[in-house]
Design an enzyme around this catalytic site. Structure first.
Site, PDB file in Angstrom:
ATOM      1  CD  GLU A 364      -2.774  -1.171   3.008  1.00 58.35           C
ATOM      2  OE1 GLU A 364      -2.157  -1.175   3.437  1.00 58.35           O
ATOM      3  OE2 GLU A 364      -4.201  -1.670   2.826  1.00 58.35           O
ATOM      4  CB  CYS A 451      -8.782   1.849   7.373  1.00 65.65           C
ATOM      5  SG  CYS A 451      -8.062   1.646   5.560  1.00 65.65           S
TER       6      CYS A 451
HETATM    7  O1  FUB Z   1      -3.295  -0.342   8.960  1.00 64.52           O
HETATM    8  C1  FUB Z   1      -4.161   0.693   9.654  1.00 64.52           C
HETATM    9  C2  FUB Z   1      -4.612   1.220   8.153  1.00 64.52           C
HETATM   10  O2  FUB Z   1      -5.711  -0.202   7.268  1.00 64.52           O
HETATM   11  C3  FUB Z   1      -3.954   1.370   7.123  1.00 64.52           C
HETATM   12  O3  FUB Z   1      -3.559   3.220   7.509  1.00 64.52           O
HETATM   13  C4  FUB Z   1      -4.563   0.768   5.810  1.00 64.52           C
HETATM   14  O4  FUB Z   1      -3.550   0.891   4.649  1.00 64.52           O
HETATM   15  C5  FUB Z   1      -4.622  -0.329   5.819  1.00 64.52           C
HETATM   16  O5  FUB Z   1      -3.912  -1.500   5.761  1.00 64.52           O
HETATM   17 ZN    ZN Z   2      -7.885   3.352   4.108  1.00 66.38          ZN
END
Ligand code: FUB
Ligand code: ZN
Length: 700
Positions: A364, A451
């Site tokens: 990510e 999230c």
């Molecule tokens: O790790 C917590 C949240 O979940 C992150 O900010 C997002 O990218 C997802 O991976």
């Molecule tokens: Zn998110």
């Protein structure tokens, strides 16, 4: 040499502690002292008694950020309640958010066990723990969304819903202040252990807890959640973690606590909270992780050593938010230097035209410079939100419009795309090209890692707080939409500002300025970077020197009913990408005002697949867009039509490789229809693309 080893203890300490904290400090002891010393009025109170909170301004009048006393903030926030967004573009979105998204998310959090995770700890549920380690943050982000919604007005049902979950959350807090629903029972032994700090999101969860608690406090004055957050920080974190041999080191794992701690400091004036944020941003050399982890986690090594954006995009954006917050309080020049280096990297090599960031799904993460693939773009909604939040802080530090331009780009495009028009489905990824036949479902009601949905909800709910700022010189107008500001200048004189517009569909805005009494101040009007011309007048008299990408300062003695008229050029523009963005070679994107447009297959003529079209930019048709306002389509949009070319299928081209031919490819003229990017994937799933190939060979 690892990155870690290249930092001396002194560098670490000096970047963690502001000069203001320690006038004569002894290496190795000062930060310890700053973090450990009981402060009068706070630590001297019994652990569970209430900490005195800031009264400037009172809770109700604190903005998204309370910068009232931040020494390095040029601009101050205006509270969410001071701006009413009326009938128009954002009102529609916010209406859906508060009436559909926030209530449905509450149900989804229930249905997916997120609330039961807390109830189990207080004997009210026998359900097993559900969801990943960061699941608590889903509830907290939802609380923040509700908190911001309540800042815009009473909603008894919503308030009751928050109060209900708040009781269970607070009851689940341990006597020592610790709060987490995963690191209990069998997992309790791992609590705050190095590996849990790295991956367990304990601080991330509690950072969101604090943000939710603060938003709710600012809406209602109820400090139940806030006090629980203060207990976590003051009773659990500060006595046990931080620099110094008698404390355990901290690694934030997923930056978020940093910005929350600074905002908490803005409420409590407890300098230890600010210092703890500085300590987290500096990293603690006692925690050793692999070099890759400093990149991915975007923490653990001094923030001021960062040279470019890298690693997990949301982590990086939240770290930049925290670092800017830290700068706004301390004025630490090393932070400011790094923030500028990173910002330049953002806008010159890492940001999508939609304001999205984080190109790679693997990790990510940010990719290499100019690595901005379209179909494979990750562009997580949370990362675009982090981008907007960071730029809000940079804007507060400087009053420079370039930051508002980035915010607007992200808000109208890469953030706005994240929630469906009916407010019930969400994008986690926000790609710039898409083909549903590959099996990807882009909008979903729920993600196990959920999230983004509550993050989008809190952003839309907080929107009024981003429209204006004040400074010692006057007031700044950042965003355009039908709205009313009812606030005051920093000298206390009441000020109302009314905007009447059909922005972003129309570039005209009428702004009525009504101070409580005639008063001289500067009205800073944002002239967006995307317009090539801007006509501005005050009471019918033209004002020269409006420069795109800058605030136009209009200093005068303002009196009730003065009218500013603005006209931006909304002519659709064709954008090219830097030649290093290889995927966009020979392609253009279409932007009209702040809105980036895209092609969706469903709008194109029958039998004309997107992968076979080009925009006809021959001399006669170049950028000749026809605009059509469609009230019945996608919540009401202006769609754009432009001449295009549709290529046929040739036998050669069905092969992987074939002989080059200098003959122009055969094509037929078609009309291509563009819709705003934010509205894509709201009908039947069909292919979509933002960057369209250009054909110049065809006479228009
Ligand atoms: O790790 C917590 C949240 O979940 C992150 O900010 C997002 O990218 C997802 O991976
Ligand atoms: Zn998110």
């Amino acid at each position: 040499m690892s990155k870690k080893q290249s930092f001396s203890r002194r560098q670490f300490v000096s970047s963690a502690v502001s000069a203001a904290t320690i006038s004569s400090w002894q290496p190795g002891r000062a930060l310890f002292a700053a973090l450990a010393a009981p402060k009068r009025g706070t630590r001297e109170l019994a652990p569970h008694s209430q900490v005195a909170l800031t009264t400037t301004p009172p809770w109700r009048d604190q903005g998204i950020l309370n910068l009232a006393k931040s020494p390095y903030a040029k601009l101050r926030n205006v509270p969410v309640h001071a701006v009413t967004i009326e009938n128009g573009f954002w009102a529609q979105r916010r209406e859906v958010n508060v009436n559909k998204s926030i209530p449905s998310m509450e149900k989804l959090l229930e249905a997916n066990g997120r609330m039961d995770n807390f109830r189990r700890l207080i004997g009210k549920s026998s359900a097993a723990q559900r969801g990943p380690v960061y699941s608590d943050s889903d509830v907290y982000k939802w609380t923040e969304a509700a908190g911001f919604a309540l800042q815009s007005g009473e909603r008894p049902e919503l308030r009751a819903a928050v109060d209900k979950i708040t009781k269970d959350v607070v009851a689940a807090q341990q006597p020592d202040g610790y709060l987490n629903t995963y690191y209990v029972g069998d997992h309790a032994a791992q609590r705050m252990e190095p590996r849990a700090q790295q991956w367990g999101h304990e601080l991330y969860n509690m950072g969101h807890f604090l943000q939710g608690a603060i938003a709710y406090y600012r809406a209602t004055g109820d400090r139940t959640l806030l006090d629980a957050g203060i207990r976590f920080v003051n009773d659990f974190l500060l006595p046990n973690f931080g620099p110094g041999a008698d404390k355990k080191p901290l690694f934030s794992g997923h930056p978020e606590m940093e910005l929350a701690l600074v905002e908490l400091y803005r409420i409590t004036s407890d300098k230890r909270q600010l210092d703890l944020a500085g300590y987290l941003l500096a990293g603690d050399s006692r925690i050793q992780v692999k070099p890759w982890d400093y990149v991915y986690h975007f923490c653990g090594t001094p923030f001021t050593s960062r040279k470019h954006l890298e690693g997990h995009a949301v982590r990086a954006m939240y770290a930049c938010c925290g670092a800017t917050d830290y700068y706004l309080e301390t004025g630490d020049a090393a932070y400011w230097k790094t923030l500028n280096v990173l910002w330049k990297d953002l806008v010159s090599a890492q940001m999508y035209v939609t304001g999205g960031v984080g190109a790679r799904s693997d990790g990510e993460a940010f990719g290499d410079p100019y690595e901005l693939p379209n179909a494979r773009a990750y562009g997580e909604s949370c990362a675009a939100i982090g981008n907007m939040m960071w730029n809000w802080r940079m804007l507060a530090a400087t009053g420079e419009s370039q930051y508002a331009d980035v915010m607007e780009r992200a808000l109208y495009n890469g953030i706005n795309s994240g929630m469906s028009l009916d407010g019930m489905l969400y994008c986690y990824r926000n790609p710039l090209a898409f083909d549903p036949s590959r099996g990807d479902k882009i909008r979903n009601e729920w993600y196990d890692t959920t999230c983004c949905p509550p993050n989008l909800e809190r952003t839309f709910a907080s929107l009024p707080g981003y429209f204006y700022s004040t400074s010692r010189e006057g007031v700044y107008l950042h965003f355009y939409d039908n709205s009313q500001l009812d606030w005051h200048l920093e000298n206390g004189v009441g000020l109302k500002v009314r905007q009447k517009t059909n922005y972003p569909w129309d570039g005209g805005v009428e702004i009525t300025v009504t101070p409580a009494e005639p008063v001289e101040f500067t009205f800073f009007l944002r002239i967006p970077g995307w317009t090539d011309t801007a006509q501005v007048s005050v009471n019918g008299k033209p004002i020269a020197s409006a420069t795109p990408g800058q605030y136009l300062p209009i200093r005068r003695r303002w009196a009730a009913g003065d009218v500013v008229r603005v006209q931006f050029n909304m002519k659709p523009q064709l954008l090219e990408a830097n030649a290093e963005v290889i995927e966009n070679t020979g392609r253009v994107a279409v932007q009209r005002g702040p809105l980036v447009y895209c092609l969706e297959q469903i709008d194109q003529p029958e039998g004309v697949p997107l992968r076979k079209v080009a925009l006809n930019l021959g001399p006669k048709s170049r950028a000749q867009f026809q605009e059509e306002f469609r009230n019945d389509l996608l919540g009401g949009i202006i769609l754009l039509r432009h001449a295009g070319a549709a290529y046929g299928e040739s036998v050669e081209q069905s092969r992987l490789y074939f002989p080059y031919s200098s003959e122009p490819r055969k094509s037929r003229s078609v009309s291509l229809t563009f819709i705003p990017y934010y509205a894509w994937a709201n009908r039947t799933a069909t292919p979509m693309q933002v960057w369209t190939p250009v054909s110049q060979a065809i006479a228009g």
